[in-house]
Design a protein around this motif. Structure first.
Motif, PDB file in Angstrom:
ATOM      1  N   THR A  95       0.822  -1.209   0.000  1.00  0.00           N
ATOM      2  CA  THR A  95       0.000   0.000   0.000  1.00  0.00           C
ATOM      3  C   THR A  95       0.856   1.259   0.000  1.00  0.00           C
ATOM      4  N   TYR A 155      -0.153   2.733  -3.291  1.00  0.00           N
ATOM      5  CA  TYR A 155      -1.394   3.440  -2.967  1.00  0.00           C
ATOM      6  C   TYR A 155      -1.103   4.449  -1.856  1.00  0.00           C
ATOM      7  N   LEU A 190      -4.095   6.066   0.078  1.00  0.00           N
ATOM      8  CA  LEU A 190      -4.796   5.115   0.926  1.00  0.00           C
ATOM      9  C   LEU A 190      -3.936   4.709   2.119  1.00  0.00           C
TER      10      LEU A 190
END
Length: 361
Positions: A338, A342, A345
């Motif tokens: 992540t 990302y 996020l």
């Protein structure tokens, strides 16, 4: 409250002939009251299953540096290798290592698409010179299990008194699905260590097909009273269970059942398994659909009641798009992926930075 003390065994061959009504009755009971079953005489060639069983331990025997080159954080798809002890369930480290892979798929994400579109993409495989035939065998096996899963879902619909294609809206085009899975090694228990191969959890999506490769026990299923029921390997079978997605869309008639794996006993060999998770379309919101079930099916669900479970996860299937629900679970399990792929996020779910432990459950 209806409960269970063993896992039912269903004979797939009954569904192909005049005894189909018997099979549907047994399936309805297993799906509503247990959420787990053994499936024997299935349609996946025994010779291919044997090849998969032969290959599964071999992946973990290749040099560690070659496995590390396949680390999950290399891509945004959450597909790849996880070292021993890299995941946490219910606050404890899982005693396993694994390779997550998927059916052949090219990522379709483009700028402006929802982030969850990145979740589906190509797998990372060991070089063929390191493990000749591994990719081809696993891919062929996954294609066969995917075909079986579509037919199984049709029969499940029929067992509920619905049309065979009643659940096809959630798969849409089967050629545009990225089914996920993993090959897993659970080493034998070491004195003084945790026996948590993987902690209590539910599965996502609709259906899971588990091949227990070795004879080592460990899989346990939690009944409605909270007791743990063994689901030891049975030769020639798959273990099939219901995911949270199917439970949500059937308004809890199909039962997603908490389960766990304990490490093999001290002094024994490792346990190996291969798991197939049937995916559903990323852009469906299960709560937008309403299925009408016959009164006798609803009555069976009411008689079963609500049981106890040590794990709670994938609640997002009740409110969010399927792709969102799956992405959130991956984010919570793998903060390293992540953080790299990302970042927004990561900031949302890990405001204090990289956690010492991560857990979807």
């Amino acid at each position: 409250m209806a409960d269970f003390s063993s896992i039912p065994v269903l004979d797939w061959s009954l569904s192909q002939g005049p005894q189909k009504p018997l099979f549907l009755s047994q399936l309805r009971h297993a799906i509503i009251n247990v959420g787990f079953l053994y499936l024997k005489n299935h349609s996946v060639p025994a010779s291919l299953v044997d090849k998969v069983k032969d290959y599964s331990p071999k992946f973990f025997d290749i040099p560690q540096e070659k496995k590390d080159k396949l680390r999950m954080a290399n891509t945004p798809h959450f597909l790849g290798y996880s070292r021993f002890g890299a995941e946490v369930t219910k606050g404890e480290i899982d005693q396993r290592e694994q390779l997550d892979f998927a059916t052949e798929y090219e990522c379709k994400y483009k700028e402006g698409d929802p982030e969850y579109v990145k979740l589906w993409g190509p797998s990372q495989w060991p070089d063929d010179e390191d493990l000749p035939g591994f990719r081809a065998t696993m891919s062929e096996y996954f294609d066969h299990v995917a075909t079986l899963s579509y037919r199984f879902l049709e029969l499940l619909s029929e067992s509920f008194g619905l049309a065979p294609d009643a659940l096809s809206i959630f798969l849409k085009d089967p050629n545009d699905l990225c089914h996920r899975g993993k090959v897993v090694k659970y080493p034998a228990l070491v004195p003084g260590s945790s026996d948590q191969g993987v902690g209590p959890h539910f599965d996502p999506g609709f259906l899971t097909f588990l091949l227990q490769v070795s004879e080592q026990p460990g899989l346990q299923v939690q009944n409605h009273q909270g007791e743990w029921i063994p689901a030891s390997p049975v030769d020639g079978t798959f273990v099939v269970n219901i995911g949270k997605g199917l439970e949500a869309v059937t308004k809890n008639i199909a039962l997603a059942t908490s389960h766990r794996v304990l490490s093999p006993p001290i002094g024994s060999g490792p346990r190996y398994s291969v798991v197939f998770f049937q995916s559903i379309s990323q852009d469906v919101r299960l709560s937008d659909y309403h299925l009408e079930f016959p009164e006798e099916v609803v009555a069976m669900q009411k008689a079963r009641g609500d049981g106890k479970a040590d794990s709670v996860n994938y609640g997002e299937f009740k409110t969010d798009l399927s792709g969102v629900a799956n992405l959130i679970s991956r984010i919570k399990s793998h903060p390293d992926v992540t953080e790299k792929h990302y970042p927004e996020l990561f900031a949302k779910y890990f405001p204090n930075g990289m956690p010492l432990k991560a857990s979807a459950y």
